[in-house]
Design an enzyme around this catalytic site. Structure first.
Site: not given
Ligand code: CAA
Ligand code: NAI
Length: 246
Positions: A89, A141, A154-156, A158
């Site tokens: 997490n 996410s 962050y998107a990469a 997640k």
């Protein structure tokens, strides 16, 4: 009691969603390892749970460091003898538009949010294999599924968690281990505190349930995936986002 006598290691459990999960898990009979970088908050939360009569242990860790993760697992095993549930997490943001994103911020987010999940899972899995069962839950996410302005790094990470989850579900299913991910939408924690108000308002307007998530909303999804109720759920990504995008 849905987790009676299970040992759960939750990274990033000193705050936000992770702490809500630690609390929910102990309420359901688990012993919980609060694994977090933040020593002050981690010790505080450990003591809070112990004072309420629960079994909890804080272990300081930097999930991006293999040595630190190895130590975390050693300390956990020497205290409880097993790890039944791993919740990956821990996570950070370093938001910026693509053209302004610093190389070190791109790398740091990948180190914590992606390599951290790899490190923890790789170190914990042998103990699960040995006992012939286990539950692994990793936090993706909404940004990793649909993308989000300002979150290249962050998107990469997640999105990559989704790929690793499905790979591990295939590799580890026959060892009795369930591997799943949860993809939360915007949730009320410190992480969203720095998001500009106009972005929050525009997100809210896209959510059919018309509110942000609460840490407990996500903790309940972790609980389902950690419990026997999800024994036939494997390789899935559970979206807990109020239906922001479908
Ligand atoms: N959608 C569409 N356009 C957006 C946008 C959005 N969500 N956010 C910013 N923009 C636009 C702005 O309106 C602006 O447009 P103009 O150039 O036409 O004026 C342009 O993009 C640049 O925006 P800023 O002026 O804000 O640029 P900045 O460099 O000062 O800041 C930023 C950029 C740091 C990304 C800032 O916009 C920001 O913090 N945005 C929020 C990012 C976000 O949503 N983070 C989620 C954190 S919580 C989390 O990560 C948990 C999770 O899993 C969801
Ligand atoms: P938070 O910021 O409240 O908590 C994150 C915790 O992770 C903190 O206690 C922090 O100390 C810890 N941490 C950070 N780096 C670490 C490291 N290197 N090693 C160990 N621990 C570390 O954030 P929140 O919102 O509770 O986030 C939990 C997870 O949920 C993260 O993976 C986040 O990306 C994800 N998420 C959050 C959403 C939100 O809107 N809050 C939405 C979607 C996903």
């Amino acid at each position: 009691m849905r987790l009676k006598d299970r040992v759960a290691l939750i990274t990033g459990a000193a705050n936000g969603i992770g702490y809500a999960a630690a609390r929910r898990f102990v309420e359901e009979g688990a012993k919980v390892i609060i694994a977090d970088y933040n020593e002050a908050e981690g010790s505080l939360k450990q003591n809070e749970l112990i004072e309420e009569g629960y079994d909890a242990l804080f272990v300081q860790v930097d999930v991006s460091s293999k040595e630190s993760v190895q130590r975390m697992v050693e300390v956990s095993i020497s205290k409880y003898g097993k790890i039944d549930i791993l919740v990956n997490n821990a996570g950070i943001t370093r938001d910026a538009m693509l053209t302004k994103m610093k190389q070190e911020d791109f790398q740091q987010v990948l180190d914590v949010n992606l390599t951290g999940v790899f490190n923890c899972t790789q170190e914990v899995v042998p103990f699960m294999v040995e006992q012939g069962k286990g539950k692994i839950i990793s936090t993706s996410s909404v940004s990793g599924i649909y993308g989000n302005v300002g979150q290249t790094n962050y998107a990469a990470a997640k999105a990559a968690i989704v790929g690793m989850t499905k790979t591990w579900a295939k590799e580890l299913g026959r060892k009795g281990i369930n591997v799943n991910a949860v993809a939360p939408g915007f949730t009320e924690t410190n992480m969203v505190a720095t998001v500009p108000e106009k972005v929050i308002e525009s997100m809210k307007s896209m959510i059919p349930l018309q509110r942000l998530g609460k840490p407990e909303d996500i903790a309940n999804a972790y609980l389902f995936l950690a419990s026997d109720e999800s024994n036939y759920v494997n390789g899935t990504v559970l979206h807990v986002d109020g239906g922001i995008m479908m």
